[in-house]
Design a protein around this motif. Structure first.
Motif, PDB file in Angstrom:
ATOM      1  N   PHE A   1       0.842  -1.201   0.000  1.00  0.00           N
ATOM      2  CA  PHE A   1       0.000   0.000   0.000  1.00  0.00           C
ATOM      3  C   PHE A   1       0.878   1.253   0.000  1.00  0.00           C
ATOM      4  CE2 PHE A   1      -2.186   3.437   2.166  1.00  0.00           C
ATOM      5  CZ  PHE A   1      -3.459   3.426   1.608  1.00  0.00           C
ATOM      6  N   PHE A   2       2.012   1.181   0.704  1.00  0.00           N
ATOM      7  CA  PHE A   2       2.892   2.340   0.869  1.00  0.00           C
ATOM      8  C   PHE A   2       3.947   2.438  -0.225  1.00  0.00           C
ATOM      9  CE2 PHE A   2       1.227   1.067   4.998  1.00  0.00           C
ATOM     10  CZ  PHE A   2       0.581   2.238   5.370  1.00  0.00           C
ATOM     11  N   VAL A   3       3.893   1.528  -1.194  1.00  0.00           N
ATOM     12  CA  VAL A   3       4.756   1.582  -2.379  1.00  0.00           C
ATOM     13  C   VAL A   3       3.857   2.073  -3.510  1.00  0.00           C
ATOM     14  CG1 VAL A   3       6.242   0.267  -3.941  1.00  0.00           C
ATOM     15  CG2 VAL A   3       6.135  -0.340  -1.506  1.00  0.00           C
ATOM     16  N   LEU A   4       3.944   3.357  -3.814  1.00  0.00           N
ATOM     17  CA  LEU A   4       2.980   3.954  -4.746  1.00  0.00           C
ATOM     18  C   LEU A   4       3.056   3.380  -6.149  1.00  0.00           C
ATOM     19  CD1 LEU A   4       2.964   7.693  -3.641  1.00  0.00           C
ATOM     20  CD2 LEU A   4       1.487   5.814  -2.918  1.00  0.00           C
ATOM     21  N   SER A   5       4.183   2.831  -6.537  1.00  0.00           N
ATOM     22  CA  SER A   5       4.306   2.263  -7.880  1.00  0.00           C
ATOM     23  C   SER A   5       3.406   1.042  -8.076  1.00  0.00           C
ATOM     24  CB  SER A   5       5.765   1.895  -8.183  1.00  0.00           C
ATOM     25  OG  SER A   5       6.225   0.913  -7.272  1.00  0.00           O
ATOM     26  N   THR A   6       2.924   0.436  -6.990  1.00  0.00           N
ATOM     27  CA  THR A   6       2.013  -0.707  -7.114  1.00  0.00           C
ATOM     28  C   THR A   6       0.588  -0.258  -7.451  1.00  0.00           C
ATOM     29  OG1 THR A   6       1.370  -0.717  -4.774  1.00  0.00           O
ATOM     30  CG2 THR A   6       3.324  -2.024  -5.403  1.00  0.00           C
ATOM     31  N   CYS A   7       0.299   1.021  -7.273  1.00  0.00           N
ATOM     32  CA  CYS A   7      -1.034   1.607  -7.500  1.00  0.00           C
ATOM     33  C   CYS A   7      -2.075   1.100  -6.503  1.00  0.00           C
ATOM     34  CB  CYS A   7      -1.523   1.366  -8.923  1.00  0.00           C
ATOM     35  SG  CYS A   7      -0.458   2.100 -10.175  1.00  0.00           S
ATOM     36  N   LEU A   8      -1.663   0.311  -5.534  1.00  0.00           N
ATOM     37  CA  LEU A   8      -2.597  -0.252  -4.569  1.00  0.00           C
ATOM     38  C   LEU A   8      -3.236   0.825  -3.697  1.00  0.00           C
ATOM     39  CD1 LEU A   8      -3.780  -2.934  -3.628  1.00  0.00           C
ATOM     40  CD2 LEU A   8      -1.875  -3.141  -2.037  1.00  0.00           C
ATOM     41  N   ALA A   9      -2.448   1.794  -3.261  1.00  0.00           N
ATOM     42  CA  ALA A   9      -2.984   2.858  -2.404  1.00  0.00           C
ATOM     43  C   ALA A   9      -4.114   3.600  -3.114  1.00  0.00           C
ATOM     44  CB  ALA A   9      -1.879   3.831  -1.996  1.00  0.00           C
ATOM     45  N   GLY A  10      -3.896   3.961  -4.358  1.00  0.00           N
ATOM     46  CA  GLY A  10      -4.917   4.693  -5.108  1.00  0.00           C
ATOM     47  C   GLY A  10      -6.189   3.895  -5.292  1.00  0.00           C
ATOM     48  N   GLU A  11      -6.042   2.610  -5.616  1.00  0.00           N
ATOM     49  CA  GLU A  11      -7.212   1.757  -5.822  1.00  0.00           C
ATOM     50  C   GLU A  11      -7.994   1.573  -4.524  1.00  0.00           C
ATOM     51  OE1 GLU A  11      -6.000  -1.909  -7.626  1.00  0.00           O
ATOM     52  OE2 GLU A  11      -5.065  -0.909  -9.324  1.00  0.00           O
ATOM     53  N   ILE A  12      -7.290   1.373  -3.425  1.00  0.00           N
ATOM     54  CA  ILE A  12      -7.966   1.177  -2.139  1.00  0.00           C
ATOM     55  C   ILE A  12      -8.602   2.472  -1.659  1.00  0.00           C
ATOM     56  CG2 ILE A  12      -7.527   0.718   0.316  1.00  0.00           C
ATOM     57  CD1 ILE A  12      -5.563  -1.491  -0.626  1.00  0.00           C
ATOM     58  N   MET A  13      -7.885   3.566  -1.784  1.00  0.00           N
ATOM     59  CA  MET A  13      -8.452   4.854  -1.366  1.00  0.00           C
ATOM     60  C   MET A  13      -9.705   5.175  -2.178  1.00  0.00           C
ATOM     61  SD  MET A  13      -4.828   6.829  -0.788  1.00  0.00           S
ATOM     62  CE  MET A  13      -5.436   8.427  -0.353  1.00  0.00           C
ATOM     63  N   GLN A  14      -9.702   4.820  -3.450  1.00  0.00           N
ATOM     64  CA  GLN A  14     -10.875   5.054  -4.291  1.00  0.00           C
ATOM     65  C   GLN A  14     -12.069   4.252  -3.793  1.00  0.00           C
ATOM     66  OE1 GLN A  14     -10.927   7.339  -6.935  1.00  0.00           O
ATOM     67  NE2 GLN A  14     -13.107   7.031  -6.587  1.00  0.00           N
ATOM     68  N   LYS A  15     -11.862   3.036  -3.320  1.00  0.00           N
ATOM     69  CA  LYS A  15     -12.966   2.222  -2.765  1.00  0.00           C
ATOM     70  C   LYS A  15     -13.578   2.906  -1.550  1.00  0.00           C
ATOM     71  CE  LYS A  15     -13.178  -1.358  -5.421  1.00  0.00           C
ATOM     72  NZ  LYS A  15     -14.224  -1.391  -6.419  1.00  0.00           N
ATOM     73  N   PHE A  16     -12.725   3.415  -0.658  1.00  0.00           N
ATOM     74  CA  PHE A  16     -13.246   4.103   0.521  1.00  0.00           C
ATOM     75  C   PHE A  16     -14.086   5.315   0.115  1.00  0.00           C
ATOM     76  CE2 PHE A  16     -10.141   1.536   2.735  1.00  0.00           C
ATOM     77  CZ  PHE A  16     -10.758   1.295   3.952  1.00  0.00           C
ATOM     78  N   ILE A  17     -13.613   6.075  -0.854  1.00  0.00           N
ATOM     79  CA  ILE A  17     -14.365   7.247  -1.330  1.00  0.00           C
ATOM     80  C   ILE A  17     -15.681   6.802  -1.971  1.00  0.00           C
ATOM     81  CG2 ILE A  17     -14.366   9.141  -3.011  1.00  0.00           C
ATOM     82  CD1 ILE A  17     -12.591   9.680  -0.584  1.00  0.00           C
ATOM     83  N   ASN A  18     -15.625   5.797  -2.854  1.00  0.00           N
ATOM     84  CA  ASN A  18     -16.830   5.327  -3.548  1.00  0.00           C
ATOM     85  C   ASN A  18     -17.905   4.840  -2.584  1.00  0.00           C
ATOM     86  OD1 ASN A  18     -15.619   5.885  -5.993  1.00  0.00           O
ATOM     87  ND2 ASN A  18     -15.172   3.759  -6.487  1.00  0.00           N
ATOM     88  N   TYR A  19     -17.491   4.236  -1.480  1.00  0.00           N
ATOM     89  CA  TYR A  19     -18.455   3.703  -0.510  1.00  0.00           C
ATOM     90  C   TYR A  19     -18.751   4.673   0.626  1.00  0.00           C
ATOM     91  CZ  TYR A  19     -18.554  -0.662  -2.998  1.00  0.00           C
ATOM     92  OH  TYR A  19     -18.734  -1.603  -3.991  1.00  0.00           O
ATOM     93  N   GLY A  20     -18.302   5.909   0.488  1.00  0.00           N
ATOM     94  CA  GLY A  20     -18.650   6.956   1.447  1.00  0.00           C
ATOM     95  C   GLY A  20     -18.045   6.770   2.824  1.00  0.00           C
ATOM     96  N   VAL A  21     -16.861   6.184   2.886  1.00  0.00           N
ATOM     97  CA  VAL A  21     -16.202   5.955   4.170  1.00  0.00           C
ATOM     98  C   VAL A  21     -14.971   6.852   4.261  1.00  0.00           C
ATOM     99  CG1 VAL A  21     -15.028   4.263   5.629  1.00  0.00           C
ATOM    100  CG2 VAL A  21     -17.019   3.580   4.283  1.00  0.00           C
TER     101      VAL A  21
END
Length: 161
Positions: free
Chosen positions: A95-115
């Motif tokens: 998650f903390f290695v931005l080149s994996t894009c994992l942080a962005g994808e996970i953060m987007q889920k939290f935003i999409n679900y209103g959390v």
């Protein structure tokens, strides 16, 4: 937003049904997911008229996008909270290695679900400038935070800081 809780209830019923009819491999993976969710501790803190679910676990809870979504739905279903704090040890290091894009994808889920979401812990070992910039920008916003302690994370989510 209220649609997600009934859907999640149906998913739990489906999982129970699948569990009783599935083969050994499927039971194994289902038991791992249940074990991960059972090993987490969730405490609801009400501060400044805002409820915040503080989730802590010594085991990884967020390992990929699907596990983040599972956590979101589990916490929303069990507590009704749309503000969540998670300890850093429960989040996979990728998650903390931005080149994996994992942080962005996970953060987007939290935003999409209103959390609204905060991760707390010691971030001093991370030296990546882009990661530090992301954490700085998140801490200036109103939906995602990176804080050194759970109490500071709760303060941010409840509008006290």
């Amino acid at each position: 937003m209220l649609i997600f809780i009934p859907i999640f209830r149906h998913v739990l019923v489906l999982l129970r049904s699948v569990e009783s009819h599935c083969q050994n491999d499927s039971k194994f993976y289902l038991s791992i997911w249940k074990g991960m969710m059972q090993n987490m501790k969730t405490e609801v803190i009400k501060k400044n008229n805002t409820e915040v679910a503080v989730v802590s676990s010594e085991e990884l809870l967020i390992t990929d996008v699907q596990s983040a979504l599972d956590l979101i739905m589990t916490v929303k279903y069990e507590t009704g909270c749309t503000n969540m704090v998670v300890n850093k040890e429960a989040v996979v290091n990728d998650f903390f290695v931005l080149s994996t894009c994992l942080a962005g994808e996970i953060m987007q889920k939290f935003i999409n679900y209103g959390v609204r979401f905060a991760i707390y812990g010691d971030f001093s070992k991370y030296t990546s400038k882009p990661l530090k910039d992301l954490m700085y920008e998140c801490n200036q916003g109103k939906d995602m935070y990176f804080q050194p302690t759970a109490s500071l994370a709760v303060d941010k989510l409840s509008g006290c800081a």
